[in-house]
Design a protein around this motif. Structure first.
Motif, short mmCIF file in Angstrom:
data_model
loop_
_atom_site.label_atom_id
_atom_site.label_comp_id
_atom_site.label_asym_id
_atom_site.label_seq_id
_atom_site.Cartn_x
_atom_site.Cartn_y
_atom_site.Cartn_z
N ILE A 229 26.22 51.05 50.18
CA ILE A 229 26.78 50.47 51.47
C ILE A 229 28.27 50.15 51.18
O ILE A 229 29.19 49.29 50.23
N VAL A 230 29.26 50.66 51.77
CA VAL A 230 30.45 50.36 52.00
C VAL A 230 31.34 49.09 52.71
O VAL A 230 31.18 49.09 53.42
N PRO A 231 31.44 47.89 50.94
CA PRO A 231 32.51 47.26 51.23
C PRO A 231 33.79 47.28 52.57
O PRO A 231 34.15 48.59 52.68
N GLY A 232 34.29 46.10 53.14
CA GLY A 232 35.67 46.62 53.86
C GLY A 232 36.64 46.97 53.29
O GLY A 232 36.43 46.56 52.29
N ASP A 233 37.51 47.77 53.81
CA ASP A 233 38.70 47.99 53.36
C ASP A 233 39.70 47.25 53.17
O ASP A 233 40.51 46.99 54.22
N PRO A 234 40.17 46.59 51.88
CA PRO A 234 40.88 45.85 51.78
C PRO A 234 42.22 46.22 51.99
O PRO A 234 43.13 45.02 52.33
N THR A 262 40.61 46.10 40.74
CA THR A 262 41.39 47.01 40.56
C THR A 262 41.67 47.38 41.84
O THR A 262 43.38 48.66 42.34
N ARG A 263 41.85 46.28 43.50
CA ARG A 263 42.17 47.10 44.30
C ARG A 263 42.56 45.46 44.83
O ARG A 263 43.87 45.41 46.40
N SER A 264 42.23 44.21 44.12
CA SER A 264 42.94 43.33 44.80
C SER A 264 44.32 42.93 44.32
O SER A 264 44.70 41.54 44.66
N GLY A 265 45.07 43.71 43.74
CA GLY A 265 46.73 42.80 43.59
C GLY A 265 47.35 42.40 43.62
O GLY A 265 48.17 41.23 44.45
N TYR A 266 47.58 43.19 45.43
CA TYR A 266 48.41 42.21 46.20
C TYR A 266 47.75 41.12 47.08
O TYR A 266 48.49 39.95 47.26
N LEU A 267 46.30 40.46 46.97
CA LEU A 267 46.26 39.04 46.61
C LEU A 267 46.77 38.24 45.41
O LEU A 267 47.59 37.01 45.38
N GLU A 268 46.67 38.84 44.58
CA GLU A 268 48.03 38.49 43.44
C GLU A 268 49.43 37.80 44.00
O GLU A 268 49.67 36.70 43.41
#
Ligand code: S3P
Length: 433
Positions: A229-234, A262-268
């Motif tokens: 189940i593919v999550p939404g693309d961050p 490994t994908r959420s660096g932009y939120l930081e």
């Protein structure tokens, strides 16, 4: 197609984005070499993933539901792909070419891999050299293995490989080849890159071990088809989340996106710049962390983005550069020379196009310096044929006075065909012409 945006509207509301591109590619590729059926739900329907699906069909894989988000892949069970009579056209997709090379390295027939004019400028040496070491024969158009690539796979030896750059595509190609080798293949990374291959291989039943910056895969592996189940693309959600962070009185929520660290660096980075970022409804879906993410706009300050943060923000750097034009103070992006070998030279592209809007930006060999606080004025800008540049410029246009026209914007279909509609649903003035 041109994308026309008018600036200054606030963004508000909840939105969904299509399935994650990286995870969608991997679900199709692993499904293809697994035994039995793999069901992929919420698969991204966009040009890059279609390139992977078409290449796999050419290699004899039956895939049902192409062009829809619900896919069934009928796996061939191991190194049982069939030689393609025609060259494999990977379109604009580096992920398709690099990961497919890893799999084809174990197939004892000749393959030709090619792509569009952007992909033909992207070096494949980071994949070709380790795969040659494992036993595959690979030739490129130049010393750096620019495509077209001609290769012939063989029985593979396991290797231990230290990647010179943090690249999930290179790591994944070696791990995929390692599935077919006799013994343990080890990959060391200089910094953490996205780990979807590792997570998904586990779900398909491979023996895979991760310790700090080293991944080990034990071959020969027998993958078993499963449901993904593919999550939404961050990386798609990031355009709106970043825009909302900088436009006063904005608040948007991305529903069900991957918050894989490994994908959420932009939120930081957004938090570091002073935005409010809230995660709700956190859950694990198919081995991937997923959440609804709310960003509230405010006065942002500049940030430094460098070092280990770079691979974790790599695809969001263009939009972060765009919003940095409206932050207070200076934003510095360093250690990001990889941006020069993406779908376009994203450093050169963003610097030249943001300047057309009146931003003060300096180009560095490995990044850029964005001076915040300049007043942007709508202008005519170019996508450089790069989907993320086109969308980042649309966000920059929201911050400008008057109208911004992004030329050559058809490329948004590479990863996010619904981008203009989602942007409009949040209250932006956007038009396609
Ligand atoms: C991707 C990895 C990243 C990223 C690309 C997709 C992947 O590239 O920029 O959009 O799916 O593995 P690199 O691994 O080459 O940095």
């Amino acid at each position: 197609m041109k994308l026309i945006v008018r600036g200054k509207a606030k963004l508000r509301g909840a939105f969904s984005v299509p399935g994650d591109k990286s995870i969608s590619h991997r679900a199709l590729l692993l499904g293809a070499i697994a035994t039995g059926e793999t069901r992929v739900e919420n698969c991204l329907v966009a040009e890059d993933v279609l390139s992977t699906a078409r290449c796999l069909q050419q290699l004899g894989v039956q895939i049902d539901g192409i062009g829809t988000p619900s896919i069934i892949v009928h796996g061939v069970g191991g190194a049982n792909l069939k030689q393609s009579e025609e060259p494999l056209d990977c379109g604009n997709s580096g992920t398709t070419m690099r990961l497919l090379m890893g799999i084809l390295a174990a197939h004892a027939f000749e393959s030709w891999l090619t792509g569009d004019s952007s992909l033909q400028k992207r070096p494949m040496d980071r994949v070709a050299i380790p795969l040659q070491r494992m036993g595959a024969k690979i030739e490129g158009r130049t010393e750096r293995f620019l495509p077209p690539i001609r290769m012939r796979g063989s029985k593979l030896r396991p290797i231990e490989w230290a990647l010179p750059v943090a690249s999930a595509q290179a790591k994944s190609a070696i791990l995929l080849a390692g599935l077919f080798a006799d013994g343990t293949t080890l990959v060391h990374e200089p910094a953490p890159s996205r780990d979807h291959t590792e997570r998904m291989l586990q779900a398909f039943g491979a023996k895979i071990f991760v310790k700090e910056l080293t991944v080990a895969v034990v071959g020969p592996a027998k993958l078993k088809g499963t449901t993904v189940i593919v999550p939404g693309d961050p990386s798609s959600a990031a355009f709106f989340l970043c825009a909302a962070a900088v436009i006063p009185d904005s608040e948007v929520t991305a529903l069900g996106i991957s918050v894989n660290p490994t994908r959420s660096g932009y939120l930081e980075v957004l938090k570091q710049m002073g935005a409010t970022v809230l995660l709700h409804n956190e859950r694990i879906q198919g081995g991937e962390p997923v959440a609804d993410v709310t960003v509230r706009g405010g006065k942002l300050k500049g940030a430094t983005i460098s070092g280990d943060l770079i691979p974790r923000t790599i695809d969001e750097l263009p939009v972060l550069a765009a919003i940095a034009t409206n932050a207070e103070g200076v934003t510095v992006i360093r250690d990001a020379q990889e941006l020069r070998v993406k779908e376009s030279d994203r450093i050169a592209a963003m610097v030249s196009e943001l300047r057309k809007l009146g931003a003060q930006v300096e180009e560095l060999p490995d990044g850029m310096v964005v001076h915040g606080g300049s007043k942007l004025m709508g202008a005519e800008v170019q996508s450089h044929g790069d989907h993320r540049v086109a969308m980042a410029l649309a966000i920059a246009g929201l911050l400008a006075e008057g109208e911004t026209v992004i030329h050559d914007a058809d490329c948004v279909a590479i990863s996010f065909p619904q981008f203009p509609q989602v942007l409009a649903s949040l209250g932006a003035e956007v038009e396609m012409a």
